[in-house]
Design an enzyme around this catalytic site. Structure first.
Site, short mmCIF file in Angstrom:
data_model
loop_
_atom_site.label_atom_id
_atom_site.label_comp_id
_atom_site.label_asym_id
_atom_site.label_seq_id
_atom_site.Cartn_x
_atom_site.Cartn_y
_atom_site.Cartn_z
N SER A 85 0.86 -1.17 0.00
CA SER A 85 0.00 0.00 0.00
C SER A 85 0.90 1.23 0.00
O SER A 85 2.09 1.14 0.30
CB SER A 85 -0.91 0.00 1.21
OG SER A 85 -0.12 -0.13 2.37
N LEU A 86 0.35 2.36 -0.34
CA LEU A 86 1.16 3.57 -0.46
C LEU A 86 1.05 4.41 0.80
O LEU A 86 0.01 4.46 1.45
CB LEU A 86 0.68 4.41 -1.65
CG LEU A 86 0.84 3.78 -3.03
CD1 LEU A 86 0.38 4.75 -4.10
CD2 LEU A 86 2.27 3.35 -3.27
N LYS A 119 -5.30 9.13 -8.61
CA LYS A 119 -5.51 8.03 -7.68
C LYS A 119 -6.96 7.58 -7.81
O LYS A 119 -7.87 8.19 -7.26
CB LYS A 119 -5.21 8.46 -6.25
CG LYS A 119 -5.26 7.30 -5.28
CD LYS A 119 -4.73 7.69 -3.92
CE LYS A 119 -4.71 6.48 -3.00
NZ LYS A 119 -6.02 5.87 -2.83
N ARG A 140 -6.47 -7.70 -4.27
CA ARG A 140 -5.31 -7.43 -3.44
C ARG A 140 -5.34 -8.27 -2.16
O ARG A 140 -4.32 -8.74 -1.70
CB ARG A 140 -5.30 -5.94 -3.08
CG ARG A 140 -4.16 -5.54 -2.23
CD ARG A 140 -4.14 -4.03 -2.01
NE ARG A 140 -3.01 -3.69 -1.19
CZ ARG A 140 -2.99 -3.80 0.13
NH1 ARG A 140 -4.05 -4.26 0.76
NH2 ARG A 140 -1.92 -3.49 0.82
N GLU A 180 -6.29 -0.81 -11.18
CA GLU A 180 -7.46 -0.49 -10.39
C GLU A 180 -8.70 -0.79 -11.23
O GLU A 180 -8.77 -0.40 -12.40
CB GLU A 180 -7.40 1.01 -10.04
CG GLU A 180 -8.20 1.40 -8.85
CD GLU A 180 -7.50 1.14 -7.52
OE1 GLU A 180 -6.37 0.57 -7.51
OE2 GLU A 180 -8.08 1.48 -6.48
N LYS A 296 5.02 8.87 -8.47
CA LYS A 296 5.99 7.78 -8.51
C LYS A 296 7.31 8.27 -9.10
O LYS A 296 7.29 9.02 -10.08
CB LYS A 296 5.49 6.64 -9.40
CG LYS A 296 4.23 5.96 -8.91
CD LYS A 296 3.72 4.97 -9.94
CE LYS A 296 2.47 4.28 -9.42
NZ LYS A 296 1.79 3.52 -10.49
N CYS A 414 -47.54 3.02 6.66
CA CYS A 414 -46.92 3.88 5.66
C CYS A 414 -47.19 5.35 6.02
O CYS A 414 -48.33 5.73 6.26
CB CYS A 414 -47.50 3.58 4.29
SG CYS A 414 -47.01 4.74 3.01
N CYS A 417 -49.86 6.77 3.35
CA CYS A 417 -51.22 6.27 3.15
C CYS A 417 -51.74 5.47 4.33
O CYS A 417 -52.90 5.09 4.36
CB CYS A 417 -51.27 5.41 1.89
SG CYS A 417 -50.45 3.83 2.10
ZN LIG Z 1 -48.19 3.83 1.36
#
Ligand SMILES: [Zn+2]
Length: 672
Positions: A85-86, A119, A140, A180, A296, A414, A417
């Site tokens: 990893s970096l 990246k 990885r 990637e 890099k 609900c 309703c």
């Molecule tokens: Zn409803």
């Protein structure tokens, strides 16, 4: 080998080469030479040939990107060189310190060139090529051991199954390449739309969606998602030599591997600074998410000398953008009902400016998320905004609670309703079960009026809400019975705009079958499936009369989709809805495909044909826009009876279906 098979082998070989060349032009060079339709035609031809000549099968054929049947689990892959990893840098100063460390380490005062790269915010993978052939791909994992996702990586078009020989350098004996895998912002939206259509949870961000796609046990699912790959480094390159990273990236492109066009060679750290600033400024406009710039050292000799420390290379650093996060407070959590009846908890937040956008709401996705992250009303929370993605709550801070915070509970009724709310076993979402829930109706109307459905411009959220609240529209067909006087009485509706709206609604009656089908909000049926249905049936009456078995004959319609369609049309309310639309004057036409004199016609073959194989006969029917059924039903227009026709013939006679002899069939299809 018979002559016919020999010429098929030649055609298959040349098609494979052509298709791979067009993949390369499209994905790696970004310079397509032919339109997508032509590419698709070549692919279909190759698929047909391979199906007809199984002995020509080749795992490196471009048709093998469609995915394979589900697997039990993923095998383990030991990386020959650990995937490091970096180290991160969070500022210009820390990046300057990175160079200072290098200079100290190497005791080097001369210039240092770098390669700066975006990246990408995706999932790191490794591909292995042996003698140019893609043999293994892995994630990885923990850096030392990853998961074997070869079958899934094969489905990605920008991953070459076979390398091209680079200009005058040939192929590497063995290449382990890293990169990637990502989803573009558009691809991410597409994947989430599919998730919603299937009633499955949405992904939080493109990275999660990419990871989820890559770790599918069923690689056909991976194939259905528009994931892409960019190569950025190698673990091993045997048989070819390069001396700088920049040269290596160029070699990758020559081998047919995709690299990010945004990469730049920078002669000095100052150029890296300029690159970072320019990149951050255009971050929002990029097609995909990035979260910083990777720097890099360009010289591979210097890289070798620098080596690594604590599992990160000394020669590279990830210079991250400032996170677009902010701490804020949850003022309330409320349940929001969507088009399919799914109820999503939404957090109302104390407004905060995050990366230039004021955020006052965030989706909490589903109750599992709310509970896992333990988010309560009154909590201080950390919110992140990633590009085009809806802001989301990363975490709460339980340690800052005062005791006045309240847990959110999903209501049993609900909120719109009062209908019953339930979570089906195995589902993540709660849904309102009331089929007549006005929110579902509102969502349904908006979808019906959408650009890819009936295309009625001007039916915005507020207007649709009013139409439903006032009872002016009780179902989709109600739109076609709206009257001027009633519309003008609505808030903010002038006579002119009411007239315009009515004119647009009237115009939408002349539509196409696929648009109507897409507009009906059938689960799993989006634009593409609606088109496939329209192509297959050609007529709404035939769709209404379809049996579940008929649906399975449609290309790209699997059992789950077929079941959803059959269930939809089995429901009397839905059938009545369609009837009322037709009665109101909606005319869904279907344009036959090019040269489609058999469009909408369905053939059934029984018994053997003398002049050609069943496959060829089927291909001819399809070329003319017709379809081929596998069982007798009243949806079949013609039965072609060959020699030794079986029991289907009697059943077809009983149903009164028209019979064709082989000769009459040949006359009908001509030389298609
Ligand atoms: Zn409803």
């Amino acid at each position: 080998m018979p002559r016919q098979a020999k010429s098929a082998a030649a055609e298959v070989r040349s098609l494979r080469e052509e298709i791979e060349r067009h993949n390369y032009l499209y994905y790696v060079l970004d310079r397509p030479e032919i339109p997508d339709s032509e590419y698709d035609a070549k692919m279909r031809r190759l698929q047909k040939l391979e199906a007809a000549h199984p002995q020509l099968a080749d795992p490196a054929s471009p048709t093998q990107r469609v995915g394979a049947a589900p697997r039990e689990g993923f095998g383990k892959v030991l990386h020959s060189v650990p995937m490091l990893s970096l180290d991160n840098a969070m500022s210009r100063e820390e990046t300057a310190e990175f160079e200072a460390r290098i200079r100290r380490f190497l005791n080097h005062t001369g210039p240092i060139a770098y390669v700066a790269e975006h990246k990408l915010d995706g999932v790191a993978v490794e591909l292995v090529y042996e003698k140019g052939l893609f043999v293994q791909g892995s994630t990885r994992g923990d850096g030392t051991t990853g998961e074997d996702v070869t079958a899934n990586l094969r489905t990605i078009r920008s991953v070459p199954l076979r390398l091209r020989a680079a200009r005058s350098r040939g192929l590497p004996e063995r290449l382990e390449i890293r990169g990637e895998v990502i989803l573009s912002k558009r691809g991410f939206a597409q994947v989430n739309a599919q998730q919603v259509e299937r009633g499955e949870p949405e992904f939080m961000n493109p990275r999660n969606a990419t990871g989820g796609s890559l770790r599918q046990l069923d690689s056909r699912v991976t194939a259905s998602r528009p994931i892409e790959m960019f190569c950025h480094s190698s673990a091993s390159l045997e048989g070819l030599h390069v001396s700088t990273h920049w040269e290596f990236l160029d070699l990758c492109r020559g081998l047919g591997l995709r690299t990010d066009r945004a990469n730049r060679r920078c002669a000095s750290l100052d150029e890296v600074f300029a690159y970072y600033e320019a990149t951050e400024a255009k971050r929002e406009e990029l097609p995909h998410e990035i979260d910083g710039v990777v720097v890099k050292v360009d010289s591979l000799e210097l890289q070798r000398r620098l080596g690594e420390r604590d599992r990160s290379p000394r020669w590279a650093i990830a210079w991250k953008f400032k996170p677009r996060q902010a701490a804020t407070r949850v003022l309330d959590i409320w349940p929001s009902v969507g088009r399919t009846g799914v109820i999503t908890p939404i957090a109302a937040l104390e407004p905060r400016n995050i990366g230039g956008v004021t955020v006052s709401n965030a989706s909490l996705h589903n109750m599992d998320e709310v509970e896992r992250k333990d988010i309560r009303i009154g909590d201080e929370v950390l919110v992140e905004r990633a590009g085009d993605v809806i802001p989301y709550v990363l975490r709460s801070f339980p340690e800052k609670r005062t005791g006045k915070e309240r847990k959110f509970h999903m209501p049993s009724a609900c909120p719109r309703c009062g209908g019953r709310v339930r979570r089906e076993p195995g589902e993540v979402y709660y849904r309102c079960l009331n089929v007549a829930c006005p929110t579902k109706l509102e969502g349904g109307i908006k979808h019906f009026a959408g650009k890819h459905a009936m295309d009625i411009d001007g039916l915005g959220d507020k207007l649709v809400h009013q139409l439903v609240e006032t009872g002016l529209v009780k179902d989709l067909a109600g739109l076609y019975h709206l009257e001027l006087d009633a519309l003008v009485d609505l808030e903010r509706m002038g006579e002119k705009s009411a007239r315009n709206l009515l004119a647009r609604i009237e115009r939408s009656k002349q539509t196409t079958l696929d648009r109507l089908l897409n507009g009906l909000s059938i689960r799993h049926v989006g634009e593409a499936t609606a088109k496939a249905l329209a192509d297959h049936f050609g007529d709404i009456e035939k769709v209404l009369a379809a049996e579940p078995d008929d649906l399975l004959e449609i290309r790209d319609v699997g059992p789950e989709v077929a079941r959803a369609i059959a269930e939809f049309f089995a429901e009397p309310r839905n059938r009545q809805q369609v009837r009322r639309l037709l009665d109101a004057g909606v005319r869904p036409a279907w344009q036959p495909r090019r040269g489609g004199k058999l469009a909408g016609k369905r053939f059934l073959f029984t018994g053997g044909l003398a002049a050609m194989s069943r496959h060829e006969a089927q291909a001819r029917v399809e070329r003319l826009g017709g379809a081929v059924a596998t069982s007798v039903s009243k949806n079949v227009d013609f039965v072609v009876a060959g020699e030794e026709a079986g029991s289907k013939l009697k059943k077809a006679r009983d149903l009164g279906i028209e019979m064709l002899s082989e000769q009459r069939f040949l006359d009908l299809v001509g030389d298609a």
